[in-house]
Design an enzyme around this catalytic site. Structure first.
Site, PDB file in Angstrom:
ATOM      1  N   HIS A 187      -3.114  -8.408 -38.021  1.00  0.00           N
ATOM      2  CA  HIS A 187      -1.816  -8.848 -38.556  1.00  0.00           C
ATOM      3  C   HIS A 187      -1.461 -10.203 -37.986  1.00  0.00           C
ATOM      4  CE1 HIS A 187       0.782  -8.169 -34.978  1.00  0.00           C
ATOM      5  NE2 HIS A 187      -0.004  -7.144 -34.722  1.00  0.00           N
ATOM      6  N   CYS A 202      -3.692  -4.812 -31.057  1.00  0.00           N
ATOM      7  CA  CYS A 202      -3.981  -5.320 -32.393  1.00  0.00           C
ATOM      8  C   CYS A 202      -4.779  -6.625 -32.315  1.00  0.00           C
ATOM      9  CB  CYS A 202      -2.685  -5.568 -33.158  1.00  0.00           C
ATOM     10  SG  CYS A 202      -1.872  -4.056 -33.715  1.00  0.00           S
TER      11      CYS A 202
END
Length: 232
Positions: A187, A202
């Site tokens: 992301h 992430c």
């Protein structure tokens, strides 16, 4: 100083700074006026060379301004122009990333028998998309999990995509999220890809790269994560 040492060790796997606190932080009216230290750091010559400054190992006002600008741009603290291990570690990583050029899969570790696959090299903090042996996109710098929140390695698949996702744990936006392992996803973020110490697991990307990944990947596509992030 203990806090600075911990940040240096966590972010870049360096166990200690070599300068005492008075040297690392600098003293006197010059620092108070400019937010810069007049003290040369242990990586002074290497940092000067990276920034295209005269390589003499001595801290000048111009050196400090250049180092401080680099630190500010990439969220390195304290941003006082000191050529310490965290600053040099970021520069060293950038140099290694540039050396890869357009051949990120030359180490042969990302599978070439899966068709379309997103590869993540934790050691070099790079990601790319390939189709067999053909490079489709990248390589691009990424920001993966910090010490204690490491991005998990192995072969995975994208199982859920949410373009306007907001983290239910950290309550921050995660645009163009593509989840591939539990709560870990590709992301975009609004910080530098070289901002230490890293994410909470992430694979952070620039908005441009996250949008490209969103358009190129689909649910069910493979993701392969390998290596080890410096400092973890």
């Amino acid at each position: 100083m203990g806090d600075i040492r911990r940040r240096g060790a966590v972010a870049l796997g360096i166990t200690a700074l070599v300068a005492p606190v008075t040297l690392a932080l600098g003293t006197g009216t010059a620092q108070a006026a400019t937010g810069c230290t007049s003290t040369a750091g242990p990586y002074q010559k290497r940092v000067e060379k990276f920034l295209g400054r005269p390589v003499d190992g001595r801290q000048s006002t111009a050196d400090c301004k250049a180092i401080k600008g680099f630190q500010t741009k990439h969220g390195i603290t304290p941003n006082i122009g000191y050529a310490g291990p965290v600053t040099w570690g970021v520069m060293d990583l950038m140099t290694k990333q540039r050396a890869v050029g357009k051949n990120p899969g030359k180490d042969g570790k990302c599978p070439v028998n899966k068709g379309r696959i997103a590869c993540v090299n934790l050691t070099l903090q790079l990601s790319w998309i390939q189709d067999g042996r053909k490079l489709v996109y990248g390589p691009v710098p990424v920001r993966t999990g910090r010490d204690g929140y490491e991005t998990r390695t192995g072969l995975k698949k994208i199982y859920w995509r949410h373009i306007d996702h907001v983290s239910s744990i950290y309550h921050v936006p995660m645009p163009y999220s593509q989840f591939f392992d539990g709560g870990q996803a590709f992301h975009s973020v609004g910080v530098s890809m070289w901002n230490p110490p890293g994410s909470h697991g992430c694979v952070n990307m620039t908005r441009t790269d996250a949008k490209a990944y969103w358009s190129l990947l689909r649910s069910g596509d493979d993701v392969f994560v390998y290596g080890r992030k410096p400092g973890t």
